[in-house]
Scaffold this motif. Sequence first.
Motif, PDB file in Angstrom:
ATOM      1  N   HIS A 144       1.763  -1.090  -0.071  1.00  0.00           N
ATOM      2  CA  HIS A 144       0.425   0.251  -0.034  1.00  0.00           C
ATOM      3  C   HIS A 144       0.452   1.073   0.049  1.00  0.00           C
ATOM      4  CE1 HIS A 144      -3.072   2.408   0.870  1.00  0.00           C
ATOM      5  NE2 HIS A 144      -2.575   3.316   1.780  1.00  0.00           N
ATOM      6  N   GLU A 145       1.950   1.744   0.696  1.00  0.00           N
ATOM      7  CA  GLU A 145       3.079   2.240   0.925  1.00  0.00           C
ATOM      8  C   GLU A 145       3.532   2.559  -0.361  1.00  0.00           C
ATOM      9  OE1 GLU A 145       5.558   1.618   3.941  1.00  0.00           O
ATOM     10  OE2 GLU A 145       4.077   2.288   5.703  1.00  0.00           O
ATOM     11  N   GLN A 146       4.048   1.729  -1.086  1.00  0.00           N
ATOM     12  CA  GLN A 146       4.576   1.265  -2.514  1.00  0.00           C
ATOM     13  C   GLN A 146       3.443   1.681  -3.584  1.00  0.00           C
ATOM     14  OE1 GLN A 146       5.627  -1.565  -3.014  1.00  0.00           O
ATOM     15  NE2 GLN A 146       7.224  -2.008  -1.208  1.00  0.00           N
ATOM     16  N   GLY A 147       2.236   1.889  -3.561  1.00  0.00           N
ATOM     17  CA  GLY A 147       1.317   2.186  -4.776  1.00  0.00           C
ATOM     18  C   GLY A 147       0.797   1.311  -4.955  1.00  0.00           C
ATOM     19  N   ARG A 148       1.525   0.048  -5.048  1.00  0.00           N
ATOM     20  CA  ARG A 148       0.968  -1.168  -6.192  1.00  0.00           C
ATOM     21  C   ARG A 148      -0.851  -1.890  -5.493  1.00  0.00           C
ATOM     22  NH1 ARG A 148       5.810  -5.306  -5.610  1.00  0.00           N
ATOM     23  NH2 ARG A 148       4.821  -5.558  -7.721  1.00  0.00           N
ATOM     24  N   LEU A 149      -0.924  -1.468  -4.137  1.00  0.00           N
ATOM     25  CA  LEU A 149      -2.709  -1.703  -3.435  1.00  0.00           C
ATOM     26  C   LEU A 149      -3.394  -0.737  -2.752  1.00  0.00           C
ATOM     27  CD1 LEU A 149      -2.259  -2.566  -0.709  1.00  0.00           C
ATOM     28  CD2 LEU A 149      -1.229  -4.897  -1.860  1.00  0.00           C
ATOM     29  N   THR A 150      -4.680  -1.295  -2.575  1.00  0.00           N
ATOM     30  CA  THR A 150      -4.609   0.100  -1.980  1.00  0.00           C
ATOM     31  C   THR A 150      -5.950  -1.157  -0.748  1.00  0.00           C
ATOM     32  OG1 THR A 150      -6.099   0.994  -3.907  1.00  0.00           O
ATOM     33  CG2 THR A 150      -7.135   1.606  -1.508  1.00  0.00           C
ATOM     34  N   ARG A 151      -5.067  -0.753   0.335  1.00  0.00           N
ATOM     35  CA  ARG A 151      -5.782  -1.636   1.805  1.00  0.00           C
ATOM     36  C   ARG A 151      -6.965  -0.846   1.956  1.00  0.00           C
ATOM     37  NH1 ARG A 151      -5.563  -5.298   5.253  1.00  0.00           N
ATOM     38  NH2 ARG A 151      -3.987  -5.398   7.109  1.00  0.00           N
ATOM     39  N   VAL A 152      -7.022  -2.085   2.111  1.00  0.00           N
ATOM     40  CA  VAL A 152      -8.734  -2.141   2.730  1.00  0.00           C
ATOM     41  C   VAL A 152      -9.508  -2.937   3.861  1.00  0.00           C
ATOM     42  CG1 VAL A 152      -9.836  -1.013   0.698  1.00  0.00           C
ATOM     43  CG2 VAL A 152     -10.109  -3.441   1.434  1.00  0.00           C
ATOM     44  N   TYR A 153      -9.575  -2.852   4.714  1.00  0.00           N
ATOM     45  CA  TYR A 153     -10.770  -3.971   5.664  1.00  0.00           C
ATOM     46  C   TYR A 153     -10.706  -5.220   5.571  1.00  0.00           C
ATOM     47  CZ  TYR A 153     -12.554  -5.596  10.354  1.00  0.00           C
ATOM     48  OH  TYR A 153     -12.481  -6.721  11.609  1.00  0.00           O
ATOM     49  N   GLY A 154      -9.844  -6.127   6.144  1.00  0.00           N
ATOM     50  CA  GLY A 154      -9.840  -7.216   5.897  1.00  0.00           C
ATOM     51  C   GLY A 154      -8.737  -7.757   4.398  1.00  0.00           C
ATOM     52  N   GLY A 155      -8.160  -6.661   3.885  1.00  0.00           N
ATOM     53  CA  GLY A 155      -7.335  -7.475   2.935  1.00  0.00           C
ATOM     54  C   GLY A 155      -7.219  -6.015   1.905  1.00  0.00           C
ATOM     55  N   ALA A 156      -7.541  -5.926   0.903  1.00  0.00           N
ATOM     56  CA  ALA A 156      -7.025  -5.202  -0.184  1.00  0.00           C
ATOM     57  C   ALA A 156      -7.300  -4.991  -1.513  1.00  0.00           C
ATOM     58  CB  ALA A 156      -5.409  -5.375  -0.713  1.00  0.00           C
ATOM     59  N   LEU A 157      -7.086  -3.983  -2.057  1.00  0.00           N
ATOM     60  CA  LEU A 157      -8.008  -3.944  -3.890  1.00  0.00           C
ATOM     61  C   LEU A 157      -6.387  -3.442  -4.055  1.00  0.00           C
ATOM     62  CD1 LEU A 157     -10.868  -1.517  -3.157  1.00  0.00           C
ATOM     63  CD2 LEU A 157     -11.004  -3.717  -2.941  1.00  0.00           C
ATOM     64  N   ALA A 158      -7.028  -4.498  -6.719  1.00  0.00           N
ATOM     65  CA  ALA A 158      -6.486  -3.952  -6.668  1.00  0.00           C
ATOM     66  C   ALA A 158      -5.866  -2.172  -7.354  1.00  0.00           C
ATOM     67  CB  ALA A 158      -6.181  -4.722  -8.053  1.00  0.00           C
ATOM     68  N   VAL A 159      -5.043  -1.731  -7.781  1.00  0.00           N
ATOM     69  CA  VAL A 159      -5.249  -0.249  -7.792  1.00  0.00           C
ATOM     70  C   VAL A 159      -5.181  -0.503  -9.422  1.00  0.00           C
ATOM     71  CG1 VAL A 159      -3.511   0.505  -6.513  1.00  0.00           C
ATOM     72  CG2 VAL A 159      -2.996  -0.728  -8.572  1.00  0.00           C
ATOM     73  N   ASP A 160      -5.636   0.475  -9.671  1.00  0.00           N
ATOM     74  CA  ASP A 160      -6.042   0.623 -11.433  1.00  0.00           C
ATOM     75  C   ASP A 160      -4.879   0.875 -12.004  1.00  0.00           C
ATOM     76  OD1 ASP A 160      -7.374   0.687 -13.951  1.00  0.00           O
ATOM     77  OD2 ASP A 160      -8.174   3.381 -13.627  1.00  0.00           O
ATOM     78  N   GLY A 161      -4.586  -0.070 -12.596  1.00  0.00           N
ATOM     79  CA  GLY A 161      -2.623   0.204 -12.861  1.00  0.00           C
ATOM     80  C   GLY A 161      -3.163  -1.161 -14.791  1.00  0.00           C
ATOM     81  N   GLY A 162      -3.944  -1.217 -14.845  1.00  0.00           N
ATOM     82  CA  GLY A 162      -3.865  -1.813 -16.204  1.00  0.00           C
ATOM     83  C   GLY A 162      -3.961  -3.301 -15.826  1.00  0.00           C
ATOM     84  N   ASP A 163      -4.656  -3.705 -16.664  1.00  0.00           N
ATOM     85  CA  ASP A 163      -4.354  -5.615 -16.905  1.00  0.00           C
ATOM     86  C   ASP A 163      -3.239  -5.886 -16.092  1.00  0.00           C
ATOM     87  OD1 ASP A 163      -7.244  -5.457 -17.125  1.00  0.00           O
ATOM     88  OD2 ASP A 163      -7.328  -5.501 -19.100  1.00  0.00           O
ATOM     89  N   GLU A 164      -3.350  -7.166 -15.499  1.00  0.00           N
ATOM     90  CA  GLU A 164      -2.288  -8.281 -15.289  1.00  0.00           C
ATOM     91  C   GLU A 164      -2.324  -8.843 -16.323  1.00  0.00           C
ATOM     92  OE1 GLU A 164       0.574  -9.928 -12.413  1.00  0.00           O
ATOM     93  OE2 GLU A 164      -0.265  -7.463 -12.733  1.00  0.00           O
ATOM     94  N   PRO A 165      -0.584  -8.595 -17.204  1.00  0.00           N
ATOM     95  CA  PRO A 165      -0.194  -9.962 -18.506  1.00  0.00           C
ATOM     96  C   PRO A 165      -1.073 -11.618 -18.813  1.00  0.00           C
ATOM     97  CG  PRO A 165       1.655  -8.637 -17.580  1.00  0.00           C
ATOM     98  CD  PRO A 165       0.360  -9.093 -16.444  1.00  0.00           C
ATOM     99  N   PHE A 166      -1.790 -11.678 -18.899  1.00  0.00           N
ATOM    100  CA  PHE A 166      -2.347 -13.016 -19.060  1.00  0.00           C
ATOM    101  C   PHE A 166      -1.516 -14.121 -19.013  1.00  0.00           C
ATOM    102  CE2 PHE A 166      -4.259 -16.525 -21.972  1.00  0.00           C
ATOM    103  CZ  PHE A 166      -5.543 -16.039 -21.368  1.00  0.00           C
ATOM    104  N   ALA A 167      -0.801 -13.887 -19.420  1.00  0.00           N
ATOM    105  CA  ALA A 167       0.532 -14.774 -19.139  1.00  0.00           C
ATOM    106  C   ALA A 167       1.186 -15.372 -17.667  1.00  0.00           C
ATOM    107  CB  ALA A 167       1.946 -15.046 -19.408  1.00  0.00           C
ATOM    108  N   ASP A 168       1.033 -14.102 -16.951  1.00  0.00           N
ATOM    109  CA  ASP A 168       0.792 -14.030 -15.411  1.00  0.00           C
ATOM    110  C   ASP A 168      -0.568 -14.930 -14.710  1.00  0.00           C
ATOM    111  OD1 ASP A 168       3.854 -13.126 -15.442  1.00  0.00           O
ATOM    112  OD2 ASP A 168       3.147 -11.138 -15.175  1.00  0.00           O
ATOM    113  N   VAL A 169      -1.434 -13.930 -15.242  1.00  0.00           N
ATOM    114  CA  VAL A 169      -2.701 -14.685 -14.893  1.00  0.00           C
ATOM    115  C   VAL A 169      -2.629 -16.146 -14.448  1.00  0.00           C
ATOM    116  CG1 VAL A 169      -5.045 -14.265 -14.816  1.00  0.00           C
ATOM    117  CG2 VAL A 169      -3.942 -12.665 -15.422  1.00  0.00           C
ATOM    118  N   SER A 170      -2.327 -16.494 -15.426  1.00  0.00           N
ATOM    119  CA  SER A 170      -2.736 -17.840 -16.573  1.00  0.00           C
ATOM    120  C   SER A 170      -1.906 -19.003 -15.337  1.00  0.00           C
ATOM    121  CB  SER A 170      -2.038 -18.527 -17.645  1.00  0.00           C
ATOM    122  OG  SER A 170      -2.076 -19.755 -18.347  1.00  0.00           O
TER     123      SER A 170
END
Length: 250
Positions: A44-70
């Motif tokens: 969260h401090e690095q700006g790579r996600l948004t910290r919320v209660y109980g977990g975190a949200l992805a930041v709006d930085g574009g889609d994860e490359p398909f191979a990584d998700v796969s």
Amino acid sequence: MLPKQRQDQIVRALRADGAGGVKVLAAQLGVSEATIRRDLEQLHEQGRLTRVYGGALAVDGGDEPFADVSAIHAAEKDQIARRAAALVSDGQSVLLDIGTTALRVAQHLHGRSLTVVTSNLAVLEELQNDEQIELIILGGFVRRTYRSLVGYLTEESLRQIHVDWLFLGTSGVRPDGRVMDSTMIEVPVKRAMINAADRVVLLADATKFPGHGVAKVCEPAELSMVVTESGADEATRANLLEAGVQVVLA
């Protein structure tokens, strides 16, 4: 696993699902919840996600490359995909959603006399040279990093067709059985796909129960079947059965 590697995996998982809870991430990565909390604070401090209660949200930085998700939960996705492909009989028509599990379904359809319709460019690449399969590609706007087609042209194309089977992906299944998605631009396409199919089959590994997502794709009554694994939440599975949905364990 080094902290940097673990944190990179957390970011990939969040971008794949849109959000993640501390308990789910800890189980996925095999570390304590305290470790995950520290990682989330640092990310969260690095700006790579948004910290919320109980977990975190992805930041709006574009889609994860398909191979990584796969690569995330690859064995579970393949087991579910194999079971889903076995539902289809030769001569039938199949609509494949975007995403990596749908690609794995396509891999198990090779050599069969089928019609496959898709907005998934990875499925196009997989099946384009298979002469046994009649392949139909929907039009639309190209999302390059996720190899998909979206938008008005995709939705309009879906209004012109009807298929035997739809294999649908999701970001999460709520405890009451509602199907959710974290990528708003994909939701209208998914809804149009549901309207274009006789049988709607949701493909969801155990991490998608309850999973996450800000937009509702459909109610459980709109599903014909859910193909999942034994680790999927039992209460949610029971609610799906009560809504008339067949639940198949891969």
